[in-house]
Design a protein around this motif. Structure first.
Motif, short mmCIF file in Angstrom:
data_model
loop_
_atom_site.label_atom_id
_atom_site.label_comp_id
_atom_site.label_asym_id
_atom_site.label_seq_id
_atom_site.Cartn_x
_atom_site.Cartn_y
_atom_site.Cartn_z
N ASP A 155 0.65 -1.48 0.03
CA ASP A 155 0.02 -0.09 0.48
C ASP A 155 1.19 1.24 0.22
OD1 ASP A 155 -2.26 -1.64 0.13
OD2 ASP A 155 -2.65 -1.29 2.39
N HIS A 156 1.94 1.30 1.05
CA HIS A 156 2.73 2.31 1.22
C HIS A 156 3.27 2.65 -0.61
CE1 HIS A 156 5.61 5.04 2.46
NE2 HIS A 156 6.79 4.22 1.63
N LEU A 157 4.23 1.99 -1.15
CA LEU A 157 4.87 1.82 -2.57
C LEU A 157 3.92 2.77 -3.76
CD1 LEU A 157 7.92 -0.68 -1.99
CD2 LEU A 157 7.87 1.69 -1.22
N ASN A 158 3.09 1.36 -3.57
CA ASN A 158 2.05 1.86 -4.70
C ASN A 158 1.82 3.30 -4.81
OD1 ASN A 158 2.56 -0.55 -6.28
ND2 ASN A 158 0.71 -1.77 -5.00
N SER A 159 1.16 4.01 -3.29
CA SER A 159 1.14 5.26 -3.40
C SER A 159 1.97 6.06 -2.71
CB SER A 159 -0.07 5.19 -1.96
OG SER A 159 0.28 4.32 -1.14
N ARG A 160 3.13 5.63 -2.59
CA ARG A 160 4.06 7.05 -3.30
C ARG A 160 4.30 7.67 -4.83
NH1 ARG A 160 10.55 6.19 -0.37
NH2 ARG A 160 9.94 4.52 -2.03
N HIS A 161 4.48 8.38 -4.99
CA HIS A 161 5.48 9.06 -6.14
C HIS A 161 5.69 9.95 -6.40
CE1 HIS A 161 1.81 10.80 -7.55
NE2 HIS A 161 0.53 10.40 -6.64
N TYR A 170 2.32 9.52 -17.69
CA TYR A 170 2.45 8.09 -16.87
C TYR A 170 3.41 8.37 -15.53
CZ TYR A 170 -0.02 4.61 -19.89
OH TYR A 170 -1.54 4.34 -20.28
N TYR A 171 4.10 8.78 -15.49
CA TYR A 171 4.76 9.55 -14.61
C TYR A 171 4.24 9.25 -13.03
CZ TYR A 171 8.54 13.23 -12.40
OH TYR A 171 9.33 12.73 -11.35
N PRO A 172 3.07 9.21 -12.41
CA PRO A 172 2.84 8.78 -11.19
C PRO A 172 3.38 7.51 -10.91
CG PRO A 172 1.27 10.09 -12.36
CD PRO A 172 2.19 9.93 -12.91
N LEU A 173 3.25 7.15 -11.98
CA LEU A 173 2.89 5.53 -12.12
C LEU A 173 4.55 4.87 -12.06
CD1 LEU A 173 2.64 2.50 -12.72
CD2 LEU A 173 2.75 2.60 -15.09
N MET A 174 5.07 5.99 -12.48
CA MET A 174 6.80 5.78 -13.33
C MET A 174 7.79 6.01 -11.90
SD MET A 174 6.98 6.33 -17.63
CE MET A 174 7.37 8.26 -17.09
N SER A 175 7.66 7.12 -11.14
CA SER A 175 7.92 7.73 -10.74
C SER A 175 7.42 6.34 -8.95
CB SER A 175 7.76 8.89 -10.11
OG SER A 175 6.16 9.17 -9.50
N SER A 176 6.77 6.19 -9.38
CA SER A 176 6.22 4.72 -7.52
C SER A 176 7.14 4.06 -7.56
CB SER A 176 4.84 4.58 -8.27
OG SER A 176 4.54 3.42 -7.30
N ILE A 177 7.63 3.24 -8.89
CA ILE A 177 8.42 1.70 -9.69
C ILE A 177 9.94 2.54 -9.28
CG2 ILE A 177 8.77 0.48 -10.93
CD1 ILE A 177 6.33 0.19 -12.30
N ALA A 178 10.19 3.56 -9.90
CA ALA A 178 11.41 4.47 -9.39
C ALA A 178 11.86 4.08 -7.45
CB ALA A 178 11.92 5.94 -10.22
N LEU A 179 10.95 4.56 -7.27
CA LEU A 179 11.20 5.12 -6.11
C LEU A 179 11.38 3.82 -5.33
CD1 LEU A 179 8.40 8.01 -5.05
CD2 LEU A 179 10.93 8.08 -5.16
N ARG A 180 10.12 2.47 -5.25
CA ARG A 180 10.85 1.49 -4.37
C ARG A 180 11.55 0.82 -5.03
NH1 ARG A 180 5.99 -1.68 -7.87
NH2 ARG A 180 5.37 0.33 -6.59
N TYR A 181 13.07 1.11 -5.99
CA TYR A 181 13.81 0.42 -6.02
C TYR A 181 15.32 1.31 -6.34
CZ TYR A 181 11.13 -3.57 -7.91
OH TYR A 181 10.53 -5.36 -7.85
N SER A 182 15.14 2.24 -6.09
CA SER A 182 16.31 3.13 -5.24
C SER A 182 16.25 3.94 -4.60
CB SER A 182 15.99 4.87 -6.81
OG SER A 182 15.06 3.92 -7.82
N SER A 183 17.62 4.16 -4.12
CA SER A 183 17.63 4.36 -2.47
C SER A 183 17.44 5.83 -2.46
CB SER A 183 19.13 4.25 -2.15
OG SER A 183 20.19 5.05 -3.07
N ASN A 184 17.36 6.66 -3.42
CA ASN A 184 17.46 8.42 -2.61
C ASN A 184 16.32 8.91 -3.71
OD1 ASN A 184 19.03 9.36 -4.77
ND2 ASN A 184 20.77 8.17 -3.31
N ILE A 185 15.73 9.68 -3.67
CA ILE A 185 14.99 10.11 -4.87
C ILE A 185 15.93 10.91 -6.13
CG2 ILE A 185 14.05 13.06 -5.86
CD1 ILE A 185 12.39 12.20 -2.53
N ASP A 186 16.84 11.72 -6.19
CA ASP A 186 17.96 11.83 -7.31
C ASP A 186 18.10 10.20 -8.20
OD1 ASP A 186 18.14 14.34 -6.76
OD2 ASP A 186 20.19 14.60 -5.68
N GLU A 187 18.71 9.45 -7.34
CA GLU A 187 18.83 8.24 -8.09
C GLU A 187 17.64 8.04 -9.18
OE1 GLU A 187 21.33 5.74 -6.17
OE2 GLU A 187 19.89 3.93 -7.08
N ALA A 188 16.52 8.00 -8.16
CA ALA A 188 14.73 7.60 -8.98
C ALA A 188 14.80 8.17 -9.72
CB ALA A 188 13.43 7.42 -8.01
#
Lengths: 475, 185
Positions: free
Chosen positions: A11-17, B25-43
């Protein structure tokens, strides 16, 4: 049933962007443009490589296979031999004995006279003669070339030996007879306006030119039938040769670098590799040597660009360059000495690095000496040159930023796609000593272009495209 | 502009369509990028490179499938590739460095205002391997077999990473007495 931790983070990661910012698209756009530009340059580089390959082929043909070229340089002895071959081909018996025995002489002469007189007697108005299974055009070209060679040879022999010596052998006799017969034929043609016709199909394959104004009786030498047309006149001139070699292939094995570039980047050992391959073709004609080649190289691992950012750096790598395979040691990033070992021997390269606002520059002073096996002989060769390199990216400031380490992730991302381009040129002179050929002065110029990327300082890939040109003057 | 028109525009290398797709698709893409990156710059950096791959392969897109799914697949695979590249060179802080993270003094404020940030921080503290495998399995729904194939490790190792990540995250949450969520767990 899924784990609650999983659910929580799902939930947390999917809602985060991230919040969309227009600057983000600007960077993306720059990235796309850089990528498109890279594609164009890569395509152009391939075209360039293709052009070099074609030039190499053309040069190879010109230096080694071109019949006209070979004919000019053939020695008189070869010409004599070929003339004898040709005359032997005229003989009905097909004998190629060149001892000049009276028997052969008489037989050959008789054959020629018979053939000629037959041709004269049987001229019946036919406009063209074709022989064997070849088309008239093919045979015509071949006839002209062979006739040209034959008559030149005969003229030389006649001038040299004179008319009085009967013991000079069958060549002289045959040549005279042929010259006279030609004159007769020409006179006949002038009078009648007709061409001769081949009257018999002999082993000697007597041919008549399809030019009605100037029919030339000649023969395809028996020794050349069924072979490449240039085989029989291939020169044995030892000053002319070509060769093909590989000038770069291998791996740099392992690099050890202590780096504190990033906070979470502890000293690490980075396995890297350098692999490249290429080919070089070069020819030597007379006193000049001309070579050209092309290849590529891939590099992965730490590069020296960041060496000055690191207090203690130890680099051990196997370095591959256009022709060099060797080891390098860098204790001081400003100056580097490389030990070189390559196909032409071993030596050292001193590399001096300088950084400027426009990018990275370095100067190398290669000093090299070694034994070279050339045409079966060992020769001593010493080489000294100056090599410069410039690192530049599509946008110069990014290259500088990278080198200075003052880049943000965004800038670096653009730099990566901008593909820092390394242009390297080299020029220098060298000396070679041969126990047979005395002294060789060499000049060499190279232009290397690399395309690569620097990504978070860890992963770097470079693709080198090398074009080298060397010329040597042998005293 | 309809999605089909955007796709066709991207295939023609139309910059306007590319921008529209990016924004969409920026929200979707940034969501994936954030979860696999260690910081925002890298994402952000990874997002751009992954989107570049999307554009480079847009001609291969099959309209029978949802565009979002296709983009998501490319993004996940891109970050897995990056993970593999970095695997040998990245070094991560020890889990004990969590103590350096200062929670707000007011617990309730922490839960409400900093919960998301805190969860991110906890995740970032995990070793790269465990974090990647955990995200792939728990968030993106890959099976152990799929993860093992993509990361070139065994299924048993995948399981170990996921269990290890769960255990550590749970311990960390309990350690800081985030009662609301602990009870929910």
């Amino acid at each position: 049933m899924s784990n609650p931790i999983d659910e929580l983070y799902k939930d947390h990661l999917n809602s985060r962007h991230l919040e969309y910012q227009p600057e983000q698209w600007q960077h993306m756009h720059a990235l796309i443009e850089a990528e498109n530009s890279k594609k164009r340059r890569k395509r152009a580089a391939w075209y360039g490589t293709g052009a070099v390959a074609l030039l190499s082929l053309a040069g190879f043909y010109w230096f080694t296979l071109s019949p006209g070229n070979n004919g000019k340089d053939a020695t008189e002895a070869q010409l004599k031999t070929e003339a004898a071959d040709i005359h032997a081909g005229h003989s009905n018996s097909g004998k190629t004995d060149l001892t000049g025995s009276l028997e052969n002489s008489e037989q050959t002469t008789a054959g020629r006279v018979t053939g000629i007189s037959d041709g004269m007697n049987r001229k019946n108005g036919a406009a063209h003669v074709s022989g064997g299974s070849h088309s008239p055009e093919t045979r015509s070209v071949r006839t002209e070339k062979m006739a040209d060679l034959l008559f030149k040879t005969e003229e030389k022999i006649i001038v040299e030996r004179g008319n009085e010596s009967r013991t000079e052998g069958i060549e002289v006799a045959g040549s005279r007879m042929k010259t006279e017969s030609e004159r007769i034929t020409e006179s006949e043609n002038e009078l009648s306006g007709e061409t001769t016709e081949k009257t018999e199909s002999t082993e000697a394959a007597l041919l008549v030119s399809d030019n009605p104004a100037n029919p030339q009786i000649t023969a395809a030498p028996a020794s050349t039938r069924g072979k490449n047309k240039t085989d029989h006149i291939k020169p044995k001139d030892s000053t002319r040769y070509w060769s093909l070699g590989i000038f770069g292939a291998g791996s740099n094995g392992y690099q050890t670098t202590g780096s504190k570039r990033f906070e979470n980047d502890a000293s690490s050992e980075v396995p890297g590799y350098t692999a490249g391959a290429g080919a070089m073709v070069y020819w030597q004609k007379g006193m000049f040597k001309l070579g050209t080649g092309a290849g590529f190289q891939t590099f992965r691992g730490y590069t020296s660009y960041f060496e000055n950012r690191v207090k203690y750096t130890y680099t051990y790598s196997l370095v591959l360059k256009s022709k060099n395979v060797g080891t390098s040691f860098s204790g001081n990033p400003i100056a580097q000495v490389q030990k070189i070992k390559d196909s032409t021997g071993s030596g050292y390269t001193v590399q001096i690095t300088n950084r400027s606002p426009y990018g990275l520059h370095y100067v190398q002073i290669p000093l090299q000496a070694g034994l070279v096996k050339r045409m079966g002989r060992w020769e001593l060769e010493a080489w000294m040159g100056v090599q410069t390199a410039i690192l530049a990216s599509q946008k110069g400031k990014y290259a500088t930023e990278m080198i200075q380490g003052n880049f943000t992730a965004q800038e670096l991302s653009v730099s990566r796609a901008a593909s820092p381009v390394l242009f390297r040129s080299m020029a220098g002179v060298g000396l070679g000593f041969s126990p047979v050929k005395k002294l060789t002065i060499m000049a060499r110029a190279e232009l290397n272009r690399s395309m690569g990327s620097v990504f978070r300082t860890h992963n770097e890939r470079f693709h080198y495209q090398m074009l080298g040109l060397g010329i040597g003057y042998r005293l | 502009m309809k999605e089909a028109e955007i796709i066709q525009g991207c295939q023609r290398n139309d910059s306007r369509c590319q921008q529209r797709l990016y924004e969409l698709y920026y929200p979707l893409m940034s969501s994936i990028a954030l979860r696999y990156s260690s910081n925002i710059d890298e994402a952000r950096q990874g997002l751009n490179f992954a989107f570049l791959k999307v554009l480079q392969n847009i001609e291969k897109y099959n309209p029978d499938y949802a565009l979002a799914t296709w983009i998501r697949t490319i993004f996940v695979r891109h970050f897995i590739d990056e993970y593999r590249k970095q695997q040998r060179t990245r070094h991560w802080m020890d889990i004990s460095s969590l103590q350096e993270y200062e929670l707000p003094s007011d617990e309730n404020q922490a839960v409400e205002g900093h919960m998301k940030e805190f969860l991110d921080h906890l995740l970032a503290l995990l070793p790269l391997s465990s974090r990647t495998v955990f995200c792939m399995h728990a968030v993106d729904g890959f099976s152990y077999a799929e993860i093992a194939g993509m990361l070139e490790i065994t299924e048993a190792t995948c399981r170990w990473h996921v269990n290890s990540a769960r255990k550590k995250l749970q311990e960390l949450l309990k350690t800081h007495e985030l009662k609301i969520h602990s009870q929910a767990l």
